[in-house]
Write an enzyme that holds these catalytic residues in place. Structure first.
Site, PDB file in Angstrom:
ATOM      1  N   LYS A 155      18.009 -55.444 109.895  1.00 47.57           N
ATOM      2  CA  LYS A 155      17.007 -55.362 108.834  1.00 47.57           C
ATOM      3  C   LYS A 155      17.386 -56.303 107.698  1.00 47.57           C
ATOM      4  CE  LYS A 155      13.708 -53.545 106.338  1.00 47.57           C
ATOM      5  NZ  LYS A 155      13.975 -52.775 105.149  1.00 47.57           N
TER       6      LYS A 155
ATOM      7  N   LYS B  99      29.816 -57.149 104.962  1.00 51.77           N
ATOM      8  CA  LYS B  99      28.985 -56.543 103.907  1.00 51.77           C
ATOM      9  C   LYS B  99      29.497 -56.954 102.524  1.00 51.77           C
ATOM     10  CE  LYS B  99      25.917 -53.691 105.985  1.00 51.77           C
ATOM     11  NZ  LYS B  99      26.010 -52.335 106.463  1.00 51.77           N
TER      12      LYS B  99
ATOM     13  N   LYS C 100      23.238 -60.957 114.844  1.00 52.36           N
ATOM     14  CA  LYS C 100      22.767 -59.656 115.328  1.00 52.36           C
ATOM     15  C   LYS C 100      21.416 -59.330 114.692  1.00 52.36           C
ATOM     16  CE  LYS C 100      24.154 -55.848 113.449  1.00 52.36           C
ATOM     17  NZ  LYS C 100      24.824 -54.657 112.925  1.00 52.36           N
TER      18      LYS C 100
END
Ligand code: TYM
Length: 329
Positions: A194, A111, A191
């Site tokens: 969204k 992230k 993976k």
């Protein structure tokens, strides 16, 4: 009954990875466990988001969860920010969590790369709040997909540290790994998520779902229609295993290996299976949307019950920490 806790972020659109990797498992587990499920809106604050959409995303996520079968008869379902004790416990856990442990978290590193301009404390602290979510209810089991295993390990570590230093109040929660623990996206590489825009949304139009599936990456060694394929190198086949019966899977495997069917045939079958499974959910979503008061009532009632449990834990924790109590008697 032993207690389960799990959560999902209100990121706007629930995808089939969330569904088979988590939600479908959560529904199944309500048969045998005391289940608490949560829409974790505070976790979603760790990245940039459209402020005027947050409330709708949160409500829509709750609606989908109820439509999937997480009804108040089966479990408690609430919104994280409605139970502020989670964040109180998170602060306390911060004080027993080494910074180095958080810096090592794979999801934090990913992230931080994705959101270079906004590597905030919340992003790093995300797994500590997650530990607080679980442990405030003293949950023993946490059903999740593969990407969350490391976070649950850290929750165990935090419980151990707190128990050792102050008082043995917390269980060390165990993962219940989903039967579809890692669904890849349509690119067949990362993976399904969204944020990577490689997903099939549970509520997307059938036409859109087919368009996305039609172009999904399969076994890249299978170039021509008459080349034999290898289902075990094919992401479409992996998604099939989450949606299709054993008999159909065996048939596809045989016919793919002998090139009797092409990738498009396989995708067509998968499309039909996905639609068959999610159509009733989509219908229920439409029904529930007509009665939003019901959703508010479900969320409020659950939050009240959860707050009672959470407050009891916080009282024990405050005492264990040696804080001055201003309660009389
Ligand atoms: P979130 O919203 O990212 O994911 C929710 C659940 O969906 C699973 N999942 C997948 N499973 C299989 N394949 C995929 N492609 C896929 N994508 C997502 C995740 O493993 C997860 O189970 N950090 C949590 C939210 C959370 C939480 C908690 C979970 C906050 N507090 C306490 C358990 C306990 C998360 O990843 O949400």
């Amino acid at each position: 009954m032993k207690r389960i806790f799990s959560g999902i972020q209100p990121t706007g659109e629930i995808h089939i990875g969330n569904y088979v990797g988590a939600i479908r498992e959560w529904v199944r587990l309500t048969e045998d466990y005391d289940c608490i499920y949560c829409v974790v809106d505070f976790h979603a604050l760790t990245v940039e988001y459209p402020v005027d959409e947050m409330a709708k995303r949160t409500l829509d996520t709750a609606i989908v969860l109820i439509a999937c079968g997480l009804t108040p008869e089966k479990c408690k379902l609430f919104i994280q920010s409605a139970v502020p004790e989670h964040t109180e416990l998170a602060w306390i856990f911060n004080c027993v969590t080494p910074v180095g442990d958080l810096e090592r978290m794979t999801q934090f590193k990913e992230k931080a790369r994705q959101h270079r301009g906004n590597v905030n404390m919340g992003l790093m602290d995300y797994p500590v709040l997650q530990a607080a979510d679980i442990l405030i209810y003293k949950a023993e089991f946490v059903p999740v997909g593969e990407d969350q295993i490391q976070h649950i390990e850290l929750s165990r570590e935090i419980a151990r540290k707190f128990n050792g230093r102050f008082k043995p109040l917390f269980p060390e929660p165990q993962v219940i790994l989903s039967r579809a623990p890692r669904i890849l996206g349509l690119d067949g590489k990362s993976k399904m998520s969204k944020s990577l825009n490689n997903y099939i949304g549970l509520l997307e139009e059938e036409r859109t779902i087919w368009e996305k599936l039609r172009t999904a990456v399969t076994d890249t060694n299978r170039v021509r229609r008459y080349d034999p394929g290898n289902p075990h190198l094919c992401n479409v086949f992996t998604i099939h295993t989450a949606f299709s019966e054993k008999g159909l899977l065996e048939e596809i495997e045989r016919d793919c290996r002998s090139a009797r069917i092409g990738c498009i045939d396989c995708k067509r079958m998968l499309f039909e299976r996905i639609i068959e499974e999610i159509a009733p959910i989509r219908e229920r979503v439409e029904e529930i949307k007509k009665n939003v008061d019901y959703v508010f009532e479900v969320l409020n009632t659950s939050a009240l019950k959860c707050r009672e449990i959470a407050k009891r834990t916080i009282d024990e924790v405050r005492e264990a920490l040696g804080l001055l109590s201003l309660k009389k008697g």
